[in-house]
Design an enzyme around this catalytic site. Structure first.
Site, mmCIF file in Angstrom:
data_model
loop_
_atom_site.group_PDB
_atom_site.id
_atom_site.type_symbol
_atom_site.label_atom_id
_atom_site.label_comp_id
_atom_site.label_asym_id
_atom_site.label_seq_id
_atom_site.Cartn_x
_atom_site.Cartn_y
_atom_site.Cartn_z
ATOM 1 N N GLY A 1 0.828 -1.195 0.000
ATOM 2 C CA GLY A 1 0.000 0.000 0.000
ATOM 3 C C GLY A 1 0.859 1.241 0.000
ATOM 4 N N ARG A 2 0.363 2.299 0.641
ATOM 5 C CA ARG A 2 1.078 3.575 0.630
ATOM 6 C C ARG A 2 2.482 3.444 1.207
ATOM 7 N NH1 ARG A 2 -0.040 8.382 4.858
ATOM 8 N NH2 ARG A 2 1.253 10.013 3.943
ATOM 9 N N SER B 1 0.391 -9.698 -0.776
ATOM 10 C CA SER B 1 -0.763 -9.528 0.102
ATOM 11 C C SER B 1 -1.914 -10.245 -0.579
ATOM 12 C CB SER B 1 -1.105 -8.049 0.338
ATOM 13 O OG SER B 1 -1.682 -7.483 -0.820
ATOM 14 N N ARG B 2 -2.963 -10.495 0.166
ATOM 15 C CA ARG B 2 -4.073 -11.257 -0.398
ATOM 16 C C ARG B 2 -4.713 -10.542 -1.584
ATOM 17 N NH1 ARG B 2 -4.835 -12.603 5.208
ATOM 18 N NH2 ARG B 2 -4.774 -14.865 5.523
ATOM 19 N N THR C 1 6.941 -2.455 11.522
ATOM 20 C CA THR C 1 6.560 -1.118 11.978
ATOM 21 C C THR C 1 5.061 -0.913 11.792
ATOM 22 O OG1 THR C 1 7.091 -0.201 9.797
ATOM 23 C CG2 THR C 1 8.815 -0.099 11.483
ATOM 24 N N ARG D 1 1.753 -3.336 12.937
ATOM 25 C CA ARG D 1 1.020 -3.646 14.160
ATOM 26 C C ARG D 1 1.594 -4.924 14.753
ATOM 27 N NH1 ARG D 1 -0.339 0.800 13.829
ATOM 28 N NH2 ARG D 1 -2.435 1.739 13.912
ATOM 29 N N GLU E 1 1.609 -1.402 25.143
ATOM 30 C CA GLU E 1 2.378 -0.162 25.057
ATOM 31 C C GLU E 1 1.889 0.835 26.102
ATOM 32 O OE1 GLU E 1 2.487 1.449 21.118
ATOM 33 O OE2 GLU E 1 3.104 -0.441 20.201
ATOM 34 N N HIS F 1 7.703 2.582 19.527
ATOM 35 C CA HIS F 1 6.639 3.048 18.637
ATOM 36 C C HIS F 1 6.882 4.484 18.179
ATOM 37 C CE1 HIS F 1 2.178 2.191 17.519
ATOM 38 N NE2 HIS F 1 2.834 2.771 16.539
#
Length: 319
Positions: free
Chosen positions: A155-156, A176-177, A236, A238, A267, A286
């Site tokens: 993605g982005r 990716s799927r 980076t 989740r 966190e 994070h």
């Protein structure tokens, strides 16, 4: 009585410095909290006297059990336009308007590469040895040129990471799927036939997927076992996308060369969390979205959101 706004988890104590909150006028009182509230009871005690709460990302959950105990709360603003830890039904039931801000202006591409390069060159080990009088050169760096970078997600953020990898002369593959060959070729990378192929053949694997029911636990013990013993994993995105116990086992047993992680299952990390002492791990607290530009966007739009709410015209509604 002033309209009181709580800003949570302002660890660096900069929320009221990066943007001008005074434009809200004397009728709005802003209070920042630099320490994280670890329990629901602590949150209730801290937030009981506030009409508005500004929270960063998904660090603090707002389930029904918490919202039901905050009768004064009327406005909740979370950074970003997607938040999976807010109970929107409970918010509506309690008369709480939930708003967001635009997403990060700078996705965690730079931090992804900081972690990847740090792993490849053993920067933590070498820097520590240099400062503490240890051996002069104890690691042999992993080259990037000609090596394969496997991206889970294009993605982005994944696309930007891919372009940097190509600039380093790496062979970049992605999976990716929903990834189509057309999208992969548009970015200039090769689509992997399967997730398993990408894991088996990559020298570096970087995760850039959104967390969902389909991606939660996507990399478990079986998937991590496919990685080369010389491979590095960077996450980076989740924490829940990678099984944390399986990752810790792979690091402790030396089944992968190392991992770079910016996201965790809890966190801030408790002081006794095993991630703090795991071998072969380069970890950051994070920091992917922690930049001045992002803070200016988040807090600036939080100010706009409060002003719009008080004018009776809330913006960027969530849920």
């Amino acid at each position: 009585m002033p309209f009181r706004c709580a800003v949570l988890d302002d660890f660096q104590n900069v929320a009221t410095e990066v943007v001008d909150w005074s434009v809200l006028g004397d009728g709005v009182q802003v209070v920042t909290f630099t320490e994280h509230a670890a329990t629901e009871d602590e949150l209730v005690a801290a937030l009981a006297g506030f009409d508005c709460v500004v929270t960063l990302r998904e660090r603090v959950a707002f389930p029904a059990s918490l919202l039901d105990r905050l009768p004064r709360l009327k406005l909740l603003i979370a950074s970003g336009m997607r938040n999976s830890v807010i109970d929107y039904t409970a918010a509506r039931r309690n008369g709480v308007t939930v708003c967001g801000t635009e997403s990060s202006s700078t996705p965690p591409v730079e931090l992804t590469w900081a972690l990847l390069l740090g792993l490849a060159r053993g920067l933590v080990q070498e820097t520590t040895a240099l400062r503490e009088g240890g051996p002069w050169q104890s690691t042999v760096g992993a080259d990037l040129h000609g090596r394969r970078l496997g991206l889970l997600g294009l993605g982005r953020t994944g696309s930007l990471v891919a372009r940097v990898g190509l600039a380093f002369g790496m062979e970049v593959t992605a999976w990716s799927r929903n990834l189509t060959p057309e999208r992969a070729h548009e970015v200039g990378v090769r689509p992997a036939a399967s997730k398993e192929e990408l894991l088996r053949e990559s020298d570096f694997v970087s995760v850039h997927l959104a967390l969902s029911d389909r991606t939660r636990g996507l990399l478990g013990a079986a998937e991590l076992a496919l990685l080369k013993p010389t491979a590095f994993l960077v996450n980076t995105s989740r924490a829940a996308i990678v099984d944390q116990d399986a990752l810790l086992a792979a690091l402790r047993e030396g089944r992968i060369a190392g991992a770079g992680v910016d996201v965790f299952d809890v966190e801030p990390l408790p002081h006794d969390h095993p991630m703090r002492t795991a071998p072969r791990l380069l970890a950051t607290p994070h920091l992917g979205y922690v930049s001045r530009a992002n803070y200016e966007r988040y807090y600036g739009q939080a100010v706009d959101g409060i002003r719009a709410f008080l004018a009776g015209e809330p913006v960027r509604l969530l849920g």
